[in-house]
Design a protein around this motif. Structure first.
Motif, PDB file in Angstrom:
ATOM      1  N   GLN A 105     -68.726 140.508  48.463  1.00  0.00           N
ATOM      2  CA  GLN A 105     -69.471 139.793  47.446  1.00  0.00           C
ATOM      3  C   GLN A 105     -68.755 139.753  46.088  1.00  0.00           C
ATOM      4  OE1 GLN A 105     -70.254 142.819  48.756  1.00  0.00           O
ATOM      5  NE2 GLN A 105     -71.946 143.796  47.643  1.00  0.00           N
ATOM      6  N   HIS A 106     -69.189 138.777  45.295  1.00  0.00           N
ATOM      7  CA  HIS A 106     -68.909 138.692  43.854  1.00  0.00           C
ATOM      8  C   HIS A 106     -67.425 138.548  43.521  1.00  0.00           C
ATOM      9  CE1 HIS A 106     -72.967 141.000  43.165  1.00  0.00           C
ATOM     10  NE2 HIS A 106     -73.096 139.906  43.911  1.00  0.00           N
ATOM     11  N   PHE A 107     -66.805 137.521  44.077  1.00  0.00           N
ATOM     12  CA  PHE A 107     -65.437 137.161  43.715  1.00  0.00           C
ATOM     13  C   PHE A 107     -65.387 136.299  42.441  1.00  0.00           C
ATOM     14  CE2 PHE A 107     -65.100 138.251  48.156  1.00  0.00           C
ATOM     15  CZ  PHE A 107     -63.803 138.710  48.348  1.00  0.00           C
ATOM     16  N   GLY A 108     -66.523 135.792  41.939  1.00  0.00           N
ATOM     17  CA  GLY A 108     -66.521 134.742  40.920  1.00  0.00           C
ATOM     18  C   GLY A 108     -66.391 133.408  41.648  1.00  0.00           C
ATOM     19  N   SER A 109     -65.773 132.350  41.164  1.00  0.00           N
ATOM     20  CA  SER A 109     -64.853 132.336  40.042  1.00  0.00           C
ATOM     21  C   SER A 109     -64.746 130.910  39.539  1.00  0.00           C
ATOM     22  CB  SER A 109     -63.483 132.834  40.498  1.00  0.00           C
ATOM     23  OG  SER A 109     -62.515 132.689  39.488  1.00  0.00           O
ATOM     24  N   ARG A 110     -64.697 130.741  38.210  1.00  0.00           N
ATOM     25  CA  ARG A 110     -64.496 129.421  37.608  1.00  0.00           C
ATOM     26  C   ARG A 110     -63.344 129.468  36.618  1.00  0.00           C
ATOM     27  NH1 ARG A 110     -66.766 125.662  40.881  1.00  0.00           N
ATOM     28  NH2 ARG A 110     -68.811 126.422  41.566  1.00  0.00           N
ATOM     29  N   ILE A 111     -62.818 128.284  36.311  1.00  0.00           N
ATOM     30  CA  ILE A 111     -61.637 128.141  35.457  1.00  0.00           C
ATOM     31  C   ILE A 111     -61.909 127.080  34.398  1.00  0.00           C
ATOM     32  CG2 ILE A 111     -59.161 127.618  35.391  1.00  0.00           C
ATOM     33  CD1 ILE A 111     -59.164 128.003  38.474  1.00  0.00           C
ATOM     34  N   VAL A 112     -61.521 127.357  33.127  1.00  0.00           N
ATOM     35  CA  VAL A 112     -61.526 126.334  32.085  1.00  0.00           C
ATOM     36  C   VAL A 112     -60.306 126.521  31.189  1.00  0.00           C
ATOM     37  CG1 VAL A 112     -64.047 126.088  32.032  1.00  0.00           C
ATOM     38  CG2 VAL A 112     -62.937 127.672  30.436  1.00  0.00           C
ATOM     39  N   PHE A 113     -59.937 125.452  30.503  1.00  0.00           N
ATOM     40  CA  PHE A 113     -58.880 125.498  29.488  1.00  0.00           C
ATOM     41  C   PHE A 113     -59.487 125.208  28.124  1.00  0.00           C
ATOM     42  CE2 PHE A 113     -56.146 124.921  33.130  1.00  0.00           C
ATOM     43  CZ  PHE A 113     -54.961 125.543  32.764  1.00  0.00           C
ATOM     44  N   ASP A 114     -58.938 125.860  27.075  1.00  0.00           N
ATOM     45  CA  ASP A 114     -59.371 125.536  25.729  1.00  0.00           C
ATOM     46  C   ASP A 114     -58.395 124.557  25.094  1.00  0.00           C
ATOM     47  OD1 ASP A 114     -57.161 126.997  24.806  1.00  0.00           O
ATOM     48  OD2 ASP A 114     -58.346 128.733  24.161  1.00  0.00           O
ATOM     49  N   ALA A 115     -58.624 124.237  23.827  1.00  0.00           N
ATOM     50  CA  ALA A 115     -57.811 123.222  23.135  1.00  0.00           C
ATOM     51  C   ALA A 115     -56.376 123.680  22.913  1.00  0.00           C
ATOM     52  CB  ALA A 115     -58.467 122.862  21.801  1.00  0.00           C
TER      53      ALA A 115
END
Length: 363
Positions: A143-153
């Motif tokens: 359980q609980h691998f996550g996961s999401r990805i984002v980039f900032d400016a």
């Protein structure tokens, strides 16, 4: 697969050929069918779609055809882990770089843990692959691998890893991986101003900690803040605004209880720990999120959409002054909502388990 989903596929599986179905004032159309768990997806500059299938396939959908991308690393499919989120580098048109998270058995310990990799996409093949971060040690828990990805400016990459089922050791300890949101430069190096770079033995990539299992993360296009949501246990799913170096409390504070109904903590607030912007009790099992800033949905502009795995709907959250003041359930009963994205033309697309990717419209 639920019977209702089977009927949906049998009768409406040709939606990508132009057939659409209505639900209230909404019209939805299946754009990509027959995806078991569309964990994440992203649009390429030509409006084609890259889709991660949790079982370990990266799919390129273009002109009605699905092509399997070659060159993926070995993906360990274990419990909730597998091939997870995907994001393009902000300068993808120049460098062809994609970033994705997956469960890997490489490294110390038996089992697997979450890994962030970058790779160049060329002719439906991944080349120049680079592991940017690998959570350690591995765990045999599922359980609980996550996961999401984002980039900032500034082209820094943020990604989430869940507590891997070890709530009593991982989330509150900055010398240990898991239960964290991390920040790296796009080449995998550590930003000089990360909050714990000067802390002895700390994992220098950590940006925030005290998380359980964040499976939604987006940059708010109206404020440029990082918003995330995470699974609670039985109750206590949270939406949080993520700030550098902050402690989000898991498992010391929570609005949830154990799955048995017993309590693991008696407090919901503590000095030095962040309060959620919003929480759900009972849990909806949130996965995927998107802000609406499109004129395609004039009555929703400024809203936050959050998928529910447990109850199979999207929570359409009206925001005022940074608070959720109203929720509307939309797209109910089609299946477990895994991922949500606003496409380049402003339409909302939703990844639904056992169905695929659908396009959401208002008529």
């Amino acid at each position: 697969m639920r019977f209702s989903n089977l009927i949906f596929l049998l009768f409406f599986g040709l939606s990508s050929l132009g057939y659409a179905q209505k639900q209230g004032n909404l019209t939805y159309e299946v754009i990509v069918s027959d995806i078991s768990i569309p964990w994440g997806f992203v649009f390429l500059p030509d409006n084609s779609i890259l889709i991660t299938e949790k079982e370990g396939k990266l799919i390129h959908f273009k002109n009605g055809k699905k092509t399997i991308i070659s060159g993926l690393p070995e993906v360990t499919v274990r419990g909730q882990g597998g091939l997870m989120d995907i994001e393009l580098h902000p300068n993808f048109t120049e460098n062809n770089l994609i970033y994705f998270t997956y469960a890997s058995s490489e490294g110390t310990g038996s089992g697997a843990n979450t890994t962030l990799m970058s790779a160049e996409l060329k002719s439906n093949t991944l080349i120049n692959k680079k592991v940017l971060y690998k959570a350690e040690p591995n765990s045999r828990k599922g359980q609980h691998f996550g996961s999401r990805i984002v980039f900032d400016a500034q082209n820094r990459v943020y990604f989430s890893i869940g507590d891997r089922g070890n709530r009593d050791e991982n989330p509150q300890d900055i010398t240990r991986d898991c239960g964290k949101i991390y920040r790296l430069n796009d080449d995998g190096s550590i930003p000089d101003d990360n909050p714990f770079v000067n802390e002895s033995n700390a994992k220098a990539a950590i940006y925030s900690y005290g998380h359980r299992n964040p499976q939604g993360m987006e940059i708010n296009p109206f404020t440029n803040e990082i918003w995330s949501h995470e699974h609670g246990p039985k109750g206590g799913d949270e939406i949080n605004i993520i700030h550098k170096g902050k402690n989000y409390g898991w498992p010391i504070i929570s609005y949830g209880v154990n799955y048995s109904g017993s309590k693991f903590t008696g407090i919901t607030k503590k000095e030095g720990m962040e309060q959620p912007l919003h929480y759900w009790t009972p849990s909806i099992a949130p996965s995927g999120m998107a802000f609406v800033n499109s004129d395609k949905y004039p009555n929703w502009k400024g809203n936050l959409l959050v998928g529910s795995l447990k109850f199979q709907y999207i929570a359409n959250c009206t925001l005022q002054n940074g608070k959720v003041v109203k929720e509307q359930k939309i797209l109910e009963g089609l299946g477990r909502v895994r991922s949500i994205e606003q496409g380049p033309e402003g339409y909302i697309f939703v990844g639904i388990e056992g169905v695929g990717i659908i396009k959401l419209m208002i008529k």
